[in-house]
Design a protein around this motif. Structure first.
Motif, short mmCIF file in Angstrom:
data_model
loop_
_atom_site.label_atom_id
_atom_site.label_comp_id
_atom_site.label_asym_id
_atom_site.label_seq_id
_atom_site.Cartn_x
_atom_site.Cartn_y
_atom_site.Cartn_z
N VAL A 1 -2.33 12.53 -2.14
CA VAL A 1 -3.07 11.31 -2.35
C VAL A 1 -2.19 10.35 -3.36
CG1 VAL A 1 -5.19 10.32 -3.33
CG2 VAL A 1 -5.15 12.12 -1.80
N LEU A 2 -1.59 10.69 -4.42
CA LEU A 2 -0.82 9.99 -5.15
C LEU A 2 0.23 9.57 -4.47
CD1 LEU A 2 -1.04 12.32 -8.33
CD2 LEU A 2 -2.03 10.23 -8.14
N ILE A 3 1.04 10.50 -3.69
CA ILE A 3 2.04 9.99 -3.05
C ILE A 3 1.85 8.71 -2.11
CG2 ILE A 3 3.87 10.68 -1.22
CD1 ILE A 3 4.05 13.52 -2.60
N ARG A 4 0.81 8.97 -1.43
CA ARG A 4 0.35 7.87 -0.56
C ARG A 4 0.06 6.55 -1.14
NH1 ARG A 4 1.26 5.35 3.90
NH2 ARG A 4 -0.64 4.44 4.74
N THR A 5 -0.76 6.87 -2.15
CA THR A 5 -1.38 5.63 -3.21
C THR A 5 0.19 5.01 -3.58
OG1 THR A 5 -3.09 6.59 -4.14
CG2 THR A 5 -2.22 4.86 -5.42
N ILE A 6 1.00 5.60 -3.94
CA ILE A 6 2.51 4.91 -4.44
C ILE A 6 3.20 4.17 -3.39
CG2 ILE A 6 4.76 5.58 -5.35
CD1 ILE A 6 3.65 7.79 -6.95
N GLU A 7 3.13 4.96 -2.23
CA GLU A 7 3.79 4.40 -1.20
C GLU A 7 3.27 3.09 -0.60
OE1 GLU A 7 3.64 7.46 1.99
OE2 GLU A 7 5.20 8.49 1.18
N THR A 8 1.88 2.99 -0.88
CA THR A 8 1.29 1.85 -0.23
C THR A 8 0.86 0.91 -1.23
OG1 THR A 8 -1.05 2.89 -0.40
CG2 THR A 8 -0.04 3.12 1.55
N GLY A 9 1.28 1.05 -2.40
CA GLY A 9 1.03 0.09 -3.46
C GLY A 9 -0.38 -0.07 -3.97
N GLY A 10 -1.19 1.09 -3.73
CA GLY A 10 -2.72 0.93 -4.02
C GLY A 10 -3.47 0.54 -2.75
N ARG A 11 -2.56 0.23 -1.76
CA ARG A 11 -3.73 -0.36 -0.49
C ARG A 11 -3.94 0.90 0.41
NH1 ARG A 11 0.27 -3.96 -1.76
NH2 ARG A 11 1.67 -3.15 0.05
N LEU A 12 -4.97 1.36 0.04
CA LEU A 12 -5.47 2.48 0.89
C LEU A 12 -6.69 2.14 1.92
CD1 LEU A 12 -5.57 5.17 -2.04
CD2 LEU A 12 -3.80 4.73 -0.50
N SER A 13 -6.49 2.92 3.23
CA SER A 13 -7.62 2.89 4.04
C SER A 13 -8.72 3.52 3.51
CB SER A 13 -7.28 3.32 5.29
OG SER A 13 -7.01 4.99 5.13
N ASP A 14 -10.06 3.13 4.12
CA ASP A 14 -11.06 3.76 3.78
C ASP A 14 -11.14 5.22 3.61
OD1 ASP A 14 -12.34 1.19 3.49
OD2 ASP A 14 -13.37 1.24 5.57
N ASP A 15 -10.46 5.77 4.75
CA ASP A 15 -10.51 7.21 4.92
C ASP A 15 -9.53 7.89 3.53
OD1 ASP A 15 -10.79 9.88 6.24
OD2 ASP A 15 -8.72 9.61 6.30
N GLU A 16 -8.44 7.01 3.40
CA GLU A 16 -7.52 7.60 2.33
C GLU A 16 -8.38 7.58 1.13
OE1 GLU A 16 -3.24 6.54 4.18
OE2 GLU A 16 -4.37 4.96 3.00
N ARG A 17 -9.31 6.20 0.85
CA ARG A 17 -10.13 6.18 -0.31
C ARG A 17 -10.86 7.33 -0.57
NH1 ARG A 17 -9.34 1.35 -2.94
NH2 ARG A 17 -8.34 -0.30 -1.82
N GLU A 18 -11.72 7.68 0.42
CA GLU A 18 -12.57 8.92 0.39
C GLU A 18 -11.90 10.12 -0.11
OE1 GLU A 18 -16.01 11.15 0.83
OE2 GLU A 18 -15.65 8.80 0.68
N GLN A 19 -10.53 10.24 0.53
CA GLN A 19 -9.70 11.66 0.16
C GLN A 19 -9.53 11.49 -1.16
OE1 GLN A 19 -9.29 14.10 2.00
NE2 GLN A 19 -10.50 13.36 3.75
N ALA A 20 -9.11 10.41 -1.94
CA ALA A 20 -8.93 10.17 -3.30
C ALA A 20 -10.20 10.48 -3.90
CB ALA A 20 -8.48 8.75 -3.67
N ARG A 21 -11.22 9.96 -3.60
CA ARG A 21 -12.34 10.32 -4.48
C ARG A 21 -12.80 12.01 -4.38
NH1 ARG A 21 -17.62 11.45 -3.59
NH2 ARG A 21 -17.67 11.41 -1.23
N LEU A 22 -12.61 12.38 -3.32
CA LEU A 22 -12.68 13.79 -3.39
C LEU A 22 -11.65 14.71 -4.37
CD1 LEU A 22 -13.49 14.18 0.51
CD2 LEU A 22 -15.13 14.40 -1.34
N ALA A 23 -10.41 13.92 -4.17
CA ALA A 23 -9.33 14.94 -5.09
C ALA A 23 -9.56 14.69 -6.56
CB ALA A 23 -7.97 14.12 -4.70
#
Length: 349
Positions: A216-238
């Motif tokens: 999740v952190l790697i994906r957040t850095i790669e997208t500059g914090g612009r996550l999809s809804d599914d990725e945001r849900e994964q971040a919340r679970l993490a």
């Protein structure tokens, strides 16, 4: 004191007292009552060697005390030692001619009783030893006079007893210091072992945290914090999983983590708090508590789920689920899940 040193000192004591007895057997003049003289020597040897060897055959847990301090002489042996200090010198001088009372075979008992009283000191009977020295001094003065008594061994006997008392005190202090250092070393080893265990546990926690939050952190850095809804849900679970690892690690195993993940996936807000009470719990009991917790969380769909350990004597963990009331006009929450896990291996409520 180890066994070899103890055995060595015992041999020295036996040889030295035997040497003193030999002096009483080398007669350079006729002995009027040889039977009395020999009986006095026999009584001395028997008493001395009893004092030396008494308790040396003890084993097991008491053996350490024997080697470190030595068992105190029993009362009957103390009485025998005092009787020997009174009888042997007088019997020796009584058995020889008046003109031979200053001969070495007649004055051997001064050194012999002094050695016996030094042994009594080592065997933890200091007052008995000094009483024996006093009896020896009185008998010597009565039989050969003050000057000759001091010249032929009373002073030496006093010096031996004093030296034995000082050496015993020094050995005791050294033994106590050794025991204290051993205890400190044991506590240090236990502390180092516990720290090693904690470091290993922390490494496990870090690896697990990285496995959960790393993608999740790697994906957040790669997208500059612009996550999809599914990725945001994964971040919340993490985030929830990481909070569990920090706040209640003793409650977690793979099964409990899976149930917590499922509850959060269903939309529940889960709070895990370790507030004490599980510090001294054994592995088997802790495993049972985790299994019970996993069963309690299976299928739980409360809006908010609170899992807390408890310092209570009986209750180990409490699980509470709260949901908003079904009536749209009612803003209150109701408890729709209540589960207690006890320390004892019985049914939880």
């Amino acid at each position: 004191m180890n066994g070899r040193v103890h055995a060595g000192l015992t041999i020295v004591a036996v040889v030295f007292t035997g040497y003193l007895v030999v002096g009483g057997l080398v007669w350079t003049a006729p002995v009027t009552l040889p039977v009395v003289h020999l009986a006095a020597i026999g009584l001395y040897l028997a008493t001395t060697w009893l004092c030396i060897f008494w308790g040396s055959t003890r084993r097991g847990a008491e053996a350490d005390d024997v080697l470190h301090h030595g068992p105190a002489l029993p009362a009957w042996l103390c009485i025998l030692a005092l009787a020997t200090a009174v009888i042997v010198p007088s019997a020796t001088w009584y058995a020889v001619d008046i003109g031979a009372r200053l001969e070495p075979f007649a004055t051997w008992s001064l050194g012999g009783i002094g050695a016996l009283m030094a042994i009594v000191v080592v065997r933890r009977r200091v007052l008995v030893a000094w009483a024996g020295v006093a009896a020896l001094s009185v008998a010597a003065i009565a039989w050969i006079g003050v000057v000759d008594a001091l010249t032929f061994g009373v002073v030496g006997s006093v010096v031996w007893v004093v030296t034995a008392q000082l050496l015993t005190a020094l050995v005791d202090r050294a033994g106590n210091d050794t025991a204290e250092l051993t205890a400190i070393q044991r506590r240090s080893s236990e502390w180092l072992a516990s720290q090693g265990g904690r470091r290993r546990e922390r490494r496990v926690r870090v690896r697990h945290a990285l496995s959960v939050a790393g993608p999740v952190l790697i994906r957040t850095i790669e997208t500059g914090g612009r996550l999809s809804d599914d990725e945001r849900e994964q971040a919340r679970l993490a985030e929830g999983a990481l909070r569990d690892e920090l706040r209640g690690p003793r409650l977690l195993d793979e099964s409990v983590r899976a149930r917590l993940h499922e509850a959060r996936s269903r939309g529940s807000v889960v709070t895990v708090l370790d507030e004490g009470g599980l510090e001294g719990v054994g592995d088997a009991t802790l495993e049972r508590i985790r299994e019970d917790l996993a069963r309690a969380l299976e299928g739980a769909d409360s809006d908010r789920i609170y899992i807390r350990t408890s310092p209570h004597d009986r209750i180990a963990v409490t699980v509470v689920g709260r949901s908003r009331a079904t009536s749209e006009s009612d803003d209150d929450e109701v408890v729709d899940l209540w589960h207690e896990i006890s320390h004892a291996d019985d049914d939880a409520s």
